[in-house]
Structures are given as structure tokens and as C-alpha cells.
Scaffold this motif. Structure first.
Motif, PDB file in Angstrom:
ATOM      1  N   SER A   1       0.814  -1.211   0.000  1.00 49.87           N
ATOM      2  CA  SER A   1       0.000   0.000   0.000  1.00 49.87           C
ATOM      3  C   SER A   1       0.847   1.261   0.000  1.00 49.87           C
ATOM      4  O   SER A   1       0.446   2.292  -0.536  1.00 49.87           O
ATOM      5  N   GLU A   2       2.045   1.182   0.604  1.00 50.85           N
ATOM      6  CA  GLU A   2       2.935   2.340   0.664  1.00 50.85           C
ATOM      7  C   GLU A   2       4.045   2.279  -0.372  1.00 50.85           C
ATOM      8  O   GLU A   2       4.678   3.285  -0.672  1.00 50.85           O
ATOM      9  N   GLY A   3       4.320   1.069  -0.875  1.00 51.74           N
ATOM     10  CA  GLY A   3       5.458   0.913  -1.770  1.00 51.74           C
ATOM     11  C   GLY A   3       6.777   1.108  -1.064  1.00 51.74           C
ATOM     12  O   GLY A   3       7.764   1.543  -1.664  1.00 51.74           O
ATOM     13  N   GLU A   4       6.819   0.791   0.241  1.00 46.15           N
ATOM     14  CA  GLU A   4       8.023   1.025   1.026  1.00 46.15           C
ATOM     15  C   GLU A   4       8.429  -0.213   1.815  1.00 46.15           C
ATOM     16  O   GLU A   4       7.581  -1.013   2.226  1.00 46.15           O
ATOM     17  N   VAL A   5       9.724  -0.337   2.033  1.00 46.32           N
ATOM     18  CA  VAL A   5      10.260  -1.401   2.882  1.00 46.32           C
ATOM     19  C   VAL A   5       9.948  -1.070   4.343  1.00 46.32           C
ATOM     20  O   VAL A   5      10.253   0.028   4.821  1.00 46.32           O
ATOM     21  N   ILE A   6       9.340  -2.039   5.046  1.00 48.10           N
ATOM     22  CA  ILE A   6       9.042  -1.830   6.463  1.00 48.10           C
ATOM     23  C   ILE A   6       9.955  -2.647   7.374  1.00 48.10           C
ATOM     24  O   ILE A   6      10.051  -2.348   8.565  1.00 48.10           O
ATOM     25  N   ARG A   7      10.597  -3.689   6.839  1.00 46.78           N
ATOM     26  CA  ARG A   7      11.543  -4.484   7.615  1.00 46.78           C
ATOM     27  C   ARG A   7      12.612  -5.018   6.676  1.00 46.78           C
ATOM     28  O   ARG A   7      12.356  -5.294   5.504  1.00 46.78           O
ATOM     29  N   THR A   8      13.823  -5.179   7.212  1.00 50.23           N
ATOM     30  CA  THR A   8      14.881  -5.860   6.478  1.00 50.23           C
ATOM     31  C   THR A   8      15.541  -6.869   7.411  1.00 50.23           C
ATOM     32  O   THR A   8      15.686  -6.619   8.610  1.00 50.23           O
ATOM     33  N   ILE A   9      15.900  -8.013   6.858  1.00 49.52           N
ATOM     34  CA  ILE A   9      16.511  -9.092   7.634  1.00 49.52           C
ATOM     35  C   ILE A   9      17.750  -9.571   6.890  1.00 49.52           C
ATOM     36  O   ILE A   9      17.690  -9.834   5.677  1.00 49.52           O
ATOM     37  N   ASP A  10      18.852  -9.713   7.586  1.00 42.39           N
ATOM     38  CA  ASP A  10      20.080 -10.230   6.985  1.00 42.39           C
ATOM     39  C   ASP A  10      20.089 -11.752   6.997  1.00 42.39           C
ATOM     40  O   ASP A  10      19.696 -12.369   7.984  1.00 42.39           O
ATOM     41  N   VAL A  11      20.572 -12.340   5.903  1.00 37.74           N
ATOM     42  CA  VAL A  11      20.808 -13.780   5.837  1.00 37.74           C
ATOM     43  C   VAL A  11      22.205 -14.003   5.265  1.00 37.74           C
ATOM     44  O   VAL A  11      22.732 -13.149   4.552  1.00 37.74           O
ATOM     45  N   PRO A  12      22.834 -15.143   5.576  1.00 40.57           N
ATOM     46  CA  PRO A  12      24.188 -15.390   5.061  1.00 40.57           C
ATOM     47  C   PRO A  12      24.186 -15.568   3.541  1.00 40.57           C
ATOM     48  O   PRO A  12      23.440 -16.381   3.006  1.00 40.57           O
ATOM     49  N   GLY A  13      25.005 -14.797   2.848  1.00 50.64           N
ATOM     50  CA  GLY A  13      25.148 -14.972   1.406  1.00 50.64           C
ATOM     51  C   GLY A  13      23.979 -14.433   0.605  1.00 50.64           C
ATOM     52  O   GLY A  13      23.024 -13.867   1.136  1.00 50.64           O
ATOM     53  N   ALA A  14      24.048 -14.615  -0.700  1.00 47.76           N
ATOM     54  CA  ALA A  14      23.063 -14.060  -1.624  1.00 47.76           C
ATOM     55  C   ALA A  14      21.791 -14.901  -1.684  1.00 47.76           C
ATOM     56  O   ALA A  14      21.831 -16.119  -1.566  1.00 47.76           O
ATOM     57  N   VAL A  15      20.665 -14.228  -1.897  1.00 44.46           N
ATOM     58  CA  VAL A  15      19.366 -14.889  -2.048  1.00 44.46           C
ATOM     59  C   VAL A  15      18.989 -14.965  -3.520  1.00 44.46           C
ATOM     60  O   VAL A  15      19.097 -13.979  -4.254  1.00 44.46           O
ATOM     61  N   HIS A  16      18.520 -16.163  -3.931  1.00 47.51           N
ATOM     62  CA  HIS A  16      18.098 -16.328  -5.315  1.00 47.51           C
ATOM     63  C   HIS A  16      16.579 -16.232  -5.445  1.00 47.51           C
ATOM     64  O   HIS A  16      16.062 -15.270  -5.969  1.00 47.51           O
ATOM     65  N   HIS A  17      15.841 -17.240  -4.942  1.00 49.95           N
ATOM     66  CA  HIS A  17      14.382 -17.235  -5.060  1.00 49.95           C
ATOM     67  C   HIS A  17      13.712 -17.220  -3.691  1.00 49.95           C
ATOM     68  O   HIS A  17      14.333 -17.567  -2.683  1.00 49.95           O
ATOM     69  N   VAL A  18      12.430 -16.842  -3.691  1.00 45.45           N
ATOM     70  CA  VAL A  18      11.677 -16.628  -2.455  1.00 45.45           C
ATOM     71  C   VAL A  18      10.327 -17.319  -2.556  1.00 45.45           C
ATOM     72  O   VAL A  18       9.702 -17.340  -3.626  1.00 45.45           O
ATOM     73  N   SER A  19       9.846 -17.889  -1.438  1.00 47.78           N
ATOM     74  CA  SER A  19       8.472 -18.408  -1.371  1.00 47.78           C
ATOM     75  C   SER A  19       7.865 -18.025  -0.031  1.00 47.78           C
ATOM     76  O   SER A  19       8.580 -17.729   0.929  1.00 47.78           O
ATOM     77  N   VAL A  20       6.524 -18.011   0.024  1.00 48.97           N
ATOM     78  CA  VAL A  20       5.792 -17.704   1.256  1.00 48.97           C
ATOM     79  C   VAL A  20       4.800 -18.825   1.501  1.00 48.97           C
ATOM     80  O   VAL A  20       4.143 -19.303   0.564  1.00 48.97           O
ATOM     81  N   SER A  21       4.667 -19.254   2.763  1.00 51.35           N
ATOM     82  CA  SER A  21       3.719 -20.319   3.082  1.00 51.35           C
ATOM     83  C   SER A  21       2.286 -19.839   2.886  1.00 51.35           C
ATOM     84  O   SER A  21       1.979 -18.667   3.112  1.00 51.35           O
ATOM     85  N   PRO A  22       1.369 -20.727   2.463  1.00 54.39           N
ATOM     86  CA  PRO A  22      -0.023 -20.342   2.249  1.00 54.39           C
ATOM     87  C   PRO A  22      -0.715 -19.758   3.472  1.00 54.39           C
ATOM     88  O   PRO A  22      -1.660 -18.976   3.339  1.00 54.39           O
ATOM     89  N   ASP A  23      -0.256 -20.109   4.674  1.00 57.15           N
ATOM     90  CA  ASP A  23      -0.844 -19.528   5.878  1.00 57.15           C
ATOM     91  C   ASP A  23      -0.243 -18.165   6.211  1.00 57.15           C
ATOM     92  O   ASP A  23      -0.660 -17.501   7.181  1.00 57.15           O
ATOM     93  N   GLY A  24       0.725 -17.720   5.419  1.00 54.00           N
ATOM     94  CA  GLY A  24       1.327 -16.409   5.597  1.00 54.00           C
ATOM     95  C   GLY A  24       2.317 -16.294   6.731  1.00 54.00           C
ATOM     96  O   GLY A  24       2.828 -15.201   7.007  1.00 54.00           O
ATOM     97  N   ARG A  25       2.642 -17.399   7.370  1.00 51.50           N
ATOM     98  CA  ARG A  25       3.499 -17.345   8.567  1.00 51.50           C
ATOM     99  C   ARG A  25       4.985 -17.239   8.228  1.00 51.50           C
ATOM    100  O   ARG A  25       5.734 -16.523   8.902  1.00 51.50           O
ATOM    101  N   TYR A  26       5.421 -17.968   7.205  1.00 49.03           N
ATOM    102  CA  TYR A  26       6.857 -18.072   6.938  1.00 49.03           C
ATOM    103  C   TYR A  26       7.212 -17.687   5.498  1.00 49.03           C
ATOM    104  O   TYR A  26       6.401 -17.845   4.577  1.00 49.03           O
ATOM    105  N   THR A  27       8.421 -17.215   5.342  1.00 45.25           N
ATOM    106  CA  THR A  27       9.011 -17.076   4.015  1.00 45.25           C
ATOM    107  C   THR A  27      10.300 -17.887   3.980  1.00 45.25           C
ATOM    108  O   THR A  27      11.038 -17.944   4.975  1.00 45.25           O
ATOM    109  N   ALA A  28      10.539 -18.542   2.850  1.00 45.88           N
ATOM    110  CA  ALA A  28      11.769 -19.312   2.649  1.00 45.88           C
ATOM    111  C   ALA A  28      12.549 -18.679   1.504  1.00 45.88           C
ATOM    112  O   ALA A  28      11.970 -18.330   0.469  1.00 45.88           O
ATOM    113  N   VAL A  29      13.860 -18.510   1.701  1.00 41.07           N
ATOM    114  CA  VAL A  29      14.712 -17.937   0.665  1.00 41.07           C
ATOM    115  C   VAL A  29      15.851 -18.907   0.382  1.00 41.07           C
ATOM    116  O   VAL A  29      16.467 -19.441   1.302  1.00 41.07           O
TER     117      VAL A  29
END
Length: 358
Positions: A126-154
């Protein structure tokens, strides 16, 4: 880092306008296309096949997924930086919160020698803005989100791991070794399992989301990359890039039940809206393929050069296919594979996300 949504001249250019407000004035669905090294996401009105906005400031964004409630995009960066360098603080969070998500220990790994990280960004649509950022080790290629909206996997190919992030608190719940060079992931409809393709050792891993343990690893074709799951969760389709085949996997038994030869080098894959047909981008043959899953009949159409990522656009009867070699997206009819048009973009289109209309 602040991400800004810029509407183009053809859109509603009003100071402070919210994308959610614009939705009521425009046809849906919207398609969000990460543009890789251009560090931005194109926003496309799929009813008109027109770019209506740009989300800026996302470094080397390749992977992208949307939450089921339509509120957020989760973007992964393929750009790495030193673990000691923090990104700019997103708008709306405190310095303490920001520091907590970007201290060296936030990568939550047993390895103490992590030298570089990348940023996973949570974008409020709705804002077109980043509201959170999280660091992970190394580069991220693809992303998925669980159907219940609880988790994201990268997926993090260079570390042969995936990271799972809890979207209720934006904390990493696990960095999981799945196989060599994990490429793509998808959750089961009940959110209880996660399937991951491992391009480096030609396997598929199944992860239990209750404890995030790898339950099973099975061999498939050479260099599996993009995957798609049937709506009922019973069948997984796996693009084996290097041998030009698609593996059909029964998710209950985790056995490969069929292998379809579709071309030389493959890339994008998706199912039709009704689930009766499979679409595959045959990058090496400059074609798009359509397989009738009931009869096994194959239909192809020329699409040149180098068809790349592919997404079925719900409620429109269309497919979007990006080119690996040119800055464009083809618009293709789902039934006939007729070329309906094309959209010029500023860069190479990667993991496209469709937010269906309400």
C-alpha cells in the motif's frame, strides 16, 4: 534504505497516493516483476499489460514472493555485503529494532566465519516502502511464502542452504542445508511441508515445517531449478534445466512418476489456472511449451530470444514470459499460445508475482 513507489505519467500521480487506494481505480490483477541488477521492481496492470509504477531501491532483487493477504512482498537480494555493514534503516522502525535485525548474530548460524550477508526486504504494498529488512548469510536467489502467511523461505545457492523467516516477528527460524546449490522452493497447501530444488546435486528435498528438518531427498533430472506444485498439493513439477526434462513427482510417496522431454535448456514453469496444463519456457530452443496433463499432448510456439521466467496471470487467460536476452515480457494466450503483445521493461525480468483481484 527507503524504497519508493514511483507512478508513471500514465498513472495517478498524486502526492502521497497509496497503492491500495489506486487499486479501487484500476483493474486487477497486478504483476510485480523484479528487475535484477536494475535494483527495482516493475508494477504491471495485467488488465492493460502496462507498467503503472516502479518500486525503487532494492539492491539486485531477483527473488520475490507475495503474502496471501495481499499486503506484502518479500524481496531477496543477490547482492552481498560485509556482515559489518548495516543497510539504511527502513521507515517506521526504531533504531533498536533495526540494529537487532542487522547485528552479526542475526544471521543465526552455527558458523562463526560468516563474512558476507544479503538483505531480505519486506515491502508494504500500500505504501510501496520497505518496512523491515533481515540479513541472511550470502546471496538470495528465489523466495516463497507459506499459504498460511506465517513463513518465508529464501534459497541461498552459494551456501547450499535455505533460510526460513517467521513473518510474525521477522526472525530467522533456521538456516537449513538442503543439498548442493538450492534454487527454488514451494510450500504445500497446508504449509506443513516445503519442497526445495537442489540444482547442484540434481535432487529435491522435503522439509517438515514443524521442526524444519529435511525429511527426504530424492533424485530427479539434471540441474532442477524452477518448480511448481499442483493446487491440491499432490503433484510437484520440476524443471530439469540441463537435460531439458520435467520430472513429475508424487508428493505423498516422494517418487518420480513420469519424466517429460520438452527441449534442450529449460527455465520458467507454471500451471494453467484450471490446473489442466503445464507451461514451460524452453530457453534453449526459443520456444514455449504447453503440456496437456490428461492426454500428455504437447503444443509449442516460437518465442525468441531466450524465454526465461514464466507466470500464469490469473483471471486474464494470459501468460507473462520474460526474455533472458532482451528487456521485455511477452504476453501469451494460455489456450492457443498466440503472442498477444509485449511489455518493455528496464532490465531482465526475474521471479514474477501475481496478486489476484478481489
Amino acid at each position: 534504505m527507503r524504497t519508493i513507489l514511483n507512478f508513471l505519467a500514465t498513472a495517478w500521480i498524486v502526492s502521497g497516493i497509496l497503492l491500495v487506494g489506486a487499486r479501487s481505480l484500476r483493474a486487477e490483477p497486478f504483476v510485480y516483476v523484479p528487475l535484477g541488477s536494475e535494483s527495482k521492481i516493475a508494477v504491471i496492470d495485467a488488465a492493460k499489460d502496462q507498467i503503472i509504477g516502479i518500486i525503487d531501491g532494492l539492491q539486485a532483487v531477483h527473488g520475490l514472493a507475495g503474502t496471501p493477504d495481499g499486503r506484502f512482498l518479500i524481496a531477496g537480494s543477490y547482492s552481498e555485503r560485509s556482515v559489518d555493514i548495516k543497510p539504511a534503516k527502513p521507515k517506521g522502525i526504531s533504531e533498536d529494532e533495526h540494529a537487532a535485525h542487522h547485528k552479526a548474530s542475526s544471521v543465526q548460524t552455527e558458523n562463526s566465519d560468516i563474512a558476507s550477508v544479503s538483505t531480505v526486504s519486506v515491502i508494504q504494498i500500500s505504501e510501496g516502502e520497505v518496512i523491515r529488512t533481515i540479513d541472511v548469510p550470502g546471496a538470495v536467489h528465489h523466495v516463497s511464502v507459506s499459504p498460511d502467511g506465517r513463513y518465508t523461505a529464501v534459497t541461498r545457492p552459494n551456501e547450499s542452504e535455505i533460510s526460513v523467516i517467521d513473518l510474525t516477528n521477522f526472525e530467522i527460524v533456521g538456516n537449513i542445508s538442503t543439498g548442493e546449490f538450492p534454487n527454488y522452493s514451494v510450500f504445500s497447501p497446508d504449509s506443513e511441508r516445503l519442497f526445495v530444488s537442489n540444482a547442484g546435486d540434481s535432487t529435491i528435498s522435503t522439509i517438515n515445517s514443524k521442526n524444519w528438518n529435511v525429511e527426504k531427498v530424492i533424485p530427479v533430472g539434471m540441474s532442477p531449478e524452477h518448480i511448481v506444485l499442483s493446487k491440491d498439493g499432490k503433484t510437484l513439477f520440476v524443471n530439469n534445466v540441463d537435460d531439458g526434462t520435467v520430472s513429475v513427482v508424487d508428493t505423498k510417496s516422494m517418487q518420480e512418476t513420469n519424466t517429460m522431454k520438452l527441449g534442450s535448456v529449460l527455465h520458467g514453469i507454471d500451471l494453467s489456472e484450471d490446473g489442466t496444463a503445464l507451461f514451460v519456457a524452453a530457453l534453449g530452443d526459443d520456444k514455449i511449451a504447453k503440456v496437456d496433463l490428461a492426454s500428455g499432448s504437447l503444443q509449442t510456439a516460437e518465442l525468441s530470444p531466450a524465454p526465461y521466467h514464466l507466470a500464469t496471470i490469473t483471471e486474464t487467460g494470459k501468460i507473462y514470459v520474460s526474455s533472458s536476452d532482451e528487456t521485455k515480457i511477452w504476453v501469451v494466450d494460455q489456450k492457443s499460445l498466440e503472442l498477444l503483445g509485449q511489455i518493455t521493461i528496464d532490465g531482465k525480468g526475474h521471479q514474477m508475482v501475481v496478486m489476484p483481484g478481489s
